[in-house]
Design a protein around this motif. Structure first.
Motif, PDB file in Angstrom:
ATOM      1  N   PRO A 126       0.799  -1.228   0.000  1.00  0.00           N
ATOM      2  CA  PRO A 126       0.000   0.000   0.000  1.00  0.00           C
ATOM      3  C   PRO A 126       0.831   1.276   0.000  1.00  0.00           C
ATOM      4  CG  PRO A 126      -0.713  -1.514   1.721  1.00  0.00           C
ATOM      5  CD  PRO A 126       0.600  -2.013   1.201  1.00  0.00           C
ATOM      6  N   ARG A 127       0.251   2.323  -0.578  1.00  0.00           N
ATOM      7  CA  ARG A 127       0.847   3.652  -0.487  1.00  0.00           C
ATOM      8  C   ARG A 127       0.954   4.005   0.999  1.00  0.00           C
ATOM      9  NH1 ARG A 127      -3.127   7.505  -2.327  1.00  0.00           N
ATOM     10  NH2 ARG A 127      -3.660   7.747  -0.145  1.00  0.00           N
ATOM     11  N   GLY A 128       2.082   4.568   1.344  1.00  0.00           N
ATOM     12  CA  GLY A 128       2.292   4.970   2.730  1.00  0.00           C
ATOM     13  C   GLY A 128       2.901   3.890   3.608  1.00  0.00           C
ATOM     14  N   SER A 129       3.013   2.671   3.094  1.00  0.00           N
ATOM     15  CA  SER A 129       3.555   1.596   3.928  1.00  0.00           C
ATOM     16  C   SER A 129       5.075   1.672   4.009  1.00  0.00           C
ATOM     17  CB  SER A 129       3.120   0.223   3.406  1.00  0.00           C
ATOM     18  OG  SER A 129       3.600  -0.004   2.097  1.00  0.00           O
ATOM     19  N   ALA A 130       5.590   1.207   5.141  1.00  0.00           N
ATOM     20  CA  ALA A 130       7.040   1.108   5.356  1.00  0.00           C
ATOM     21  C   ALA A 130       7.393  -0.374   5.443  1.00  0.00           C
ATOM     22  CB  ALA A 130       7.426   1.820   6.645  1.00  0.00           C
ATOM     23  N   TYR A 131       8.434  -0.765   4.717  1.00  0.00           N
ATOM     24  CA  TYR A 131       8.824  -2.174   4.702  1.00  0.00           C
ATOM     25  C   TYR A 131      10.240  -2.289   4.168  1.00  0.00           C
ATOM     26  CZ  TYR A 131       7.741  -1.625  -0.218  1.00  0.00           C
ATOM     27  OH  TYR A 131       7.721  -1.180  -1.513  1.00  0.00           O
ATOM     28  N   GLU A 132      10.789  -3.482   4.289  1.00  0.00           N
ATOM     29  CA  GLU A 132      12.045  -3.817   3.635  1.00  0.00           C
ATOM     30  C   GLU A 132      11.880  -5.185   3.009  1.00  0.00           C
ATOM     31  OE1 GLU A 132      14.898  -3.646   6.802  1.00  0.00           O
ATOM     32  OE2 GLU A 132      14.399  -5.633   7.533  1.00  0.00           O
ATOM     33  N   TRP A 133      12.672  -5.445   1.979  1.00  0.00           N
ATOM     34  CA  TRP A 133      12.617  -6.753   1.350  1.00  0.00           C
ATOM     35  C   TRP A 133      14.017  -7.250   1.028  1.00  0.00           C
ATOM     36  CZ3 TRP A 133      14.845  -7.123  -3.393  1.00  0.00           C
ATOM     37  CH2 TRP A 133      14.867  -6.001  -4.215  1.00  0.00           C
ATOM     38  N   ARG A 134      14.127  -8.563   1.021  1.00  0.00           N
ATOM     39  CA  ARG A 134      15.375  -9.215   0.622  1.00  0.00           C
ATOM     40  C   ARG A 134      15.023 -10.402  -0.264  1.00  0.00           C
ATOM     41  NH1 ARG A 134      20.330  -8.596   2.094  1.00  0.00           N
ATOM     42  NH2 ARG A 134      19.808  -7.599   4.076  1.00  0.00           N
ATOM     43  N   CYS A 135      15.666 -10.456  -1.414  1.00  0.00           N
ATOM     44  CA  CYS A 135      15.476 -11.566  -2.341  1.00  0.00           C
ATOM     45  C   CYS A 135      16.234 -12.778  -1.808  1.00  0.00           C
ATOM     46  CB  CYS A 135      15.969 -11.185  -3.736  1.00  0.00           C
ATOM     47  SG  CYS A 135      15.769 -12.496  -4.949  1.00  0.00           S
ATOM     48  N   ARG A 136      15.530 -13.864  -1.539  1.00  0.00           N
ATOM     49  CA  ARG A 136      16.148 -15.092  -1.013  1.00  0.00           C
ATOM     50  C   ARG A 136      16.512 -16.072  -2.118  1.00  0.00           C
ATOM     51  NH1 ARG A 136      18.045 -13.637   3.742  1.00  0.00           N
ATOM     52  NH2 ARG A 136      16.424 -12.871   5.116  1.00  0.00           N
ATOM     53  N   GLU A 137      15.720 -16.065  -3.204  1.00  0.00           N
ATOM     54  CA  GLU A 137      15.994 -16.928  -4.354  1.00  0.00           C
ATOM     55  C   GLU A 137      15.822 -16.094  -5.615  1.00  0.00           C
ATOM     56  OE1 GLU A 137      13.460 -20.375  -4.309  1.00  0.00           O
ATOM     57  OE2 GLU A 137      13.898 -20.766  -2.200  1.00  0.00           O
ATOM     58  N   SER A 138      16.838 -16.075  -6.479  1.00  0.00           N
ATOM     59  CA  SER A 138      16.795 -15.282  -7.711  1.00  0.00           C
ATOM     60  C   SER A 138      15.588 -15.625  -8.566  1.00  0.00           C
ATOM     61  CB  SER A 138      18.062 -15.535  -8.535  1.00  0.00           C
ATOM     62  OG  SER A 138      19.202 -15.122  -7.834  1.00  0.00           O
ATOM     63  N   GLY A 139      15.107 -14.625  -9.301  1.00  0.00           N
ATOM     64  CA  GLY A 139      14.005 -14.879 -10.216  1.00  0.00           C
ATOM     65  C   GLY A 139      13.364 -13.605 -10.712  1.00  0.00           C
ATOM     66  N   HIS A 140      12.360 -13.782 -11.546  1.00  0.00           N
ATOM     67  CA  HIS A 140      11.660 -12.668 -12.186  1.00  0.00           C
ATOM     68  C   HIS A 140      10.433 -12.227 -11.394  1.00  0.00           C
ATOM     69  CE1 HIS A 140      14.104 -13.908 -15.649  1.00  0.00           C
ATOM     70  NE2 HIS A 140      14.014 -12.620 -15.952  1.00  0.00           N
ATOM     71  N   VAL A 141      10.136 -10.941 -11.552  1.00  0.00           N
ATOM     72  CA  VAL A 141       9.013 -10.289 -10.885  1.00  0.00           C
ATOM     73  C   VAL A 141       8.277  -9.461 -11.925  1.00  0.00           C
ATOM     74  CG1 VAL A 141       8.382  -8.591  -9.123  1.00  0.00           C
ATOM     75  CG2 VAL A 141      10.361 -10.072  -8.765  1.00  0.00           C
TER      76      VAL A 141
END
Length: 161
Positions: free
Chosen positions: A63-78
């Motif tokens: 959502p707009r306004g959300s705070a988060y972080e992400w880490r790719c654990r397995e390579s791939g397409h999005v």
């Protein structure tokens, strides 16, 4: 907030990209809603104390306004869709996918439509005609009623001359 409670006002982009294992990003305040489908590999999102796993079986709504972080654990397409909505929320929402193949086909059709529309806009074309490829995108694939309702509301956002 549930996805079926969203009022979508504009669709800005559909993007496809590749993440390598170990890629990382932090977002303090997301500027737009994002509907993210990781059809290859796996990414872990963290928002506050909550963790969400994005993979071929789970779409994530950021959502707009959300705070988060992400880490790719397995390579791939999005493949992702960026849009504006009237509402905002604090945390991501994970939605199950029941038919990954159909979901990818729908996202690919949407990606193609947006690219064609961009060419029309550059040529000075305008219009308001819902694109057939976008009607019910993800609805066949996700089997998730809230997601189906949200995406049906999007159908009028895409147009071509």
């Amino acid at each position: 907030m549930r996805p079926d409670e969203l009022t979508i006002t504009d669709i800005h982009a559909v993007n496809r990209f590749h993440n390598s294992a170990g890629a990382y990003n932090r977002q303090a305040c997301r500027p737009r809603f994002g509907l993210i489908y990781r059809y290859e590999g796996r990414t872990v999102y963290r928002s506050g104390e909550r963790t969400f796993v994005s993979d071929a079986d789970h779409v994530i709504l950021l959502p707009r306004g959300s705070a988060y972080e992400w880490r790719c654990r397995e390579s791939g397409h999005v493949i992702s869709m960026e849009c504006d909505c009237l509402q905002s929320a604090d945390t991501p929402i994970l939605l199950p996918v029941t038919n990954p193949r159909t979901l990818l086909e729908r996202f690919t059709a949407l990606e193609r439509t947006v690219a064609e529309m961009a060419g029309d806009i550059e040529k000075g074309g305008m219009g308001i005609e819902a694109d057939e490829n976008f009607h019910g995108i993800l609805a066949e694939a996700a089997g998730n009623e809230a997601l189906r309702v949200m995406l049906d509301m999007c159908s009028g956002m895409l147009s071509r001359t």
